[in-house]
Design an enzyme around this catalytic site. Structure first.
Site, PDB file in Angstrom:
ATOM      1  N   LYS A  22       0.825  -1.216   0.000  1.00  0.00           N
ATOM      2  CA  LYS A  22       0.000   0.000   0.000  1.00  0.00           C
ATOM      3  C   LYS A  22       0.859   1.267   0.000  1.00  0.00           C
ATOM      4  CE  LYS A  22      -2.079  -1.387   3.651  1.00  0.00           C
ATOM      5  NZ  LYS A  22      -2.894  -1.306   4.878  1.00  0.00           N
TER       6      LYS A  22
ATOM      7  N   ARG B  66     -10.152  -1.266  10.698  1.00  0.00           N
ATOM      8  CA  ARG B  66      -9.382  -2.510  10.793  1.00  0.00           C
ATOM      9  C   ARG B  66     -10.230  -3.690  11.262  1.00  0.00           C
ATOM     10  NH1 ARG B  66      -3.804  -2.904  10.934  1.00  0.00           N
ATOM     11  NH2 ARG B  66      -3.634  -0.654  11.264  1.00  0.00           N
TER      12      ARG B  66
ATOM     13  N   ARG C 276      12.275  -5.300   3.849  1.00  0.00           N
ATOM     14  CA  ARG C 276      11.781  -3.925   3.923  1.00  0.00           C
ATOM     15  C   ARG C 276      12.490  -3.112   5.001  1.00  0.00           C
ATOM     16  NH1 ARG C 276       5.545  -2.187   4.984  1.00  0.00           N
ATOM     17  NH2 ARG C 276       5.962  -3.047   7.053  1.00  0.00           N
TER      18      ARG C 276
ATOM     19  N   ARG D  93      11.363  -2.489  11.043  1.00  0.00           N
ATOM     20  CA  ARG D  93      10.325  -2.495  12.061  1.00  0.00           C
ATOM     21  C   ARG D  93      10.224  -3.879  12.693  1.00  0.00           C
ATOM     22  NH1 ARG D  93       4.957   0.138   9.581  1.00  0.00           N
ATOM     23  NH2 ARG D  93       4.548  -2.086   9.497  1.00  0.00           N
TER      24      ARG D  93
ATOM     25  N   ARG E  89       0.664 -11.209  12.285  1.00  0.00           N
ATOM     26  CA  ARG E  89      -0.115 -10.102  11.742  1.00  0.00           C
ATOM     27  C   ARG E  89      -0.999 -10.568  10.585  1.00  0.00           C
ATOM     28  NH1 ARG E  89       3.366  -5.603   9.723  1.00  0.00           N
ATOM     29  NH2 ARG E  89       1.498  -4.309   9.873  1.00  0.00           N
TER      30      ARG E  89
END
Length: 216
Positions: free
Chosen positions: A13, A88, A123, A158, A169
């Site tokens: 995203k 969410r 990432r 992260r 997640r």
């Protein structure tokens, strides 16, 4: 105009939003629930202090707190708005709709679980502005290793992107977040899915996004 950008963790995203911002005449406000919550906590606002009480104990911030924060932000923001990370849960989605804040469209960026996990592994994120980078895709590497192209701040990994956390997640997304798509469709809101693992995804997303905002 409200656009919800939907997708599991590491679906891309952020990358798609970075691309589209370069194609529009004016910056489009992106209301990212996580970023807004961290800002509220950092600034010590009333909502931030309340949220920190839960976060400091390792607890999820209750939906009621998130709803109040996000609905207020939506009402304070003019023009085209992109919602990222909200709603969410089905409860959050119902609260948003009951408040009269109906999205004009929901765009889902789909990737399968293993693709998302591979992206998480490679990432890095800007510590200051939140822009994301990845090693595996040349088009999304920073010009200087470990430094953000936009603001010159350090890039970090992260904790959410560690393999075990990333899988957890994904499970939470499948259980709690994905049903929001069914709710939106049941309410008559248009939901469009783009396969964000294909070579044509960037062009397809750009074409769809620009066509939506040009209708306003």
């Amino acid at each position: 105009m409200k656009i919800i950008l939907f997708g599991k963790p590491n679906s891309g995203k952020g990358s798609r939003l970075n691309e589209i911002q370069k194609k529009t005449k004016e910056p489009i406000p992106v209301l990212a629930a996580g970023d807004i919550l961290r800002k509220e906590v950092g600034e010590g606002t009333e909502i931030g202090k309340l949220a920190e009480q839960y976060m400091s104990q390792g607890l999820l911030v209750p939906d009621e707190v998130i709803n109040n924060m996000m609905i207020n932000k939506i009402r304070q923001t003019q023009g085209v708005i992109v919602l990222d990370g909200y709603p969410r849960t089905v409860q959050q989605a119902n609260a948003m709709l009951e408040a009269g804040e109906y999205p004009d469209i929901v765009i889902e960026l789909y990737v399968d679980d293993e693709v998302a996990l591979d992206r998480a592994k490679d990432r890095t994120v800007c510590k200051k502005c939140g822009r994301t980078y990845t090693i595996v895709n040349e088009g999304y590497r920073p010009k200087r290793e470990g430094i953000c192209d936009d603001c010159g701040s350090p890039l970090v990994r992260r904790k959410d992107d560690e393999p075990e956390t990333a899988r957890k997640r994904q499970a939470v997304y499948a259980k709690d977040t994905y049903p929001v798509l069914d709710l939106m469709q049941a309410k008559g809101i248009e939901v469009i899915t783009i396969d964000n693992s294909t070579e044509d995804a960037s062009e397809e997303f750009e074409k769809l996004f620009l066509s939506v905002i040009n209708k306003r």
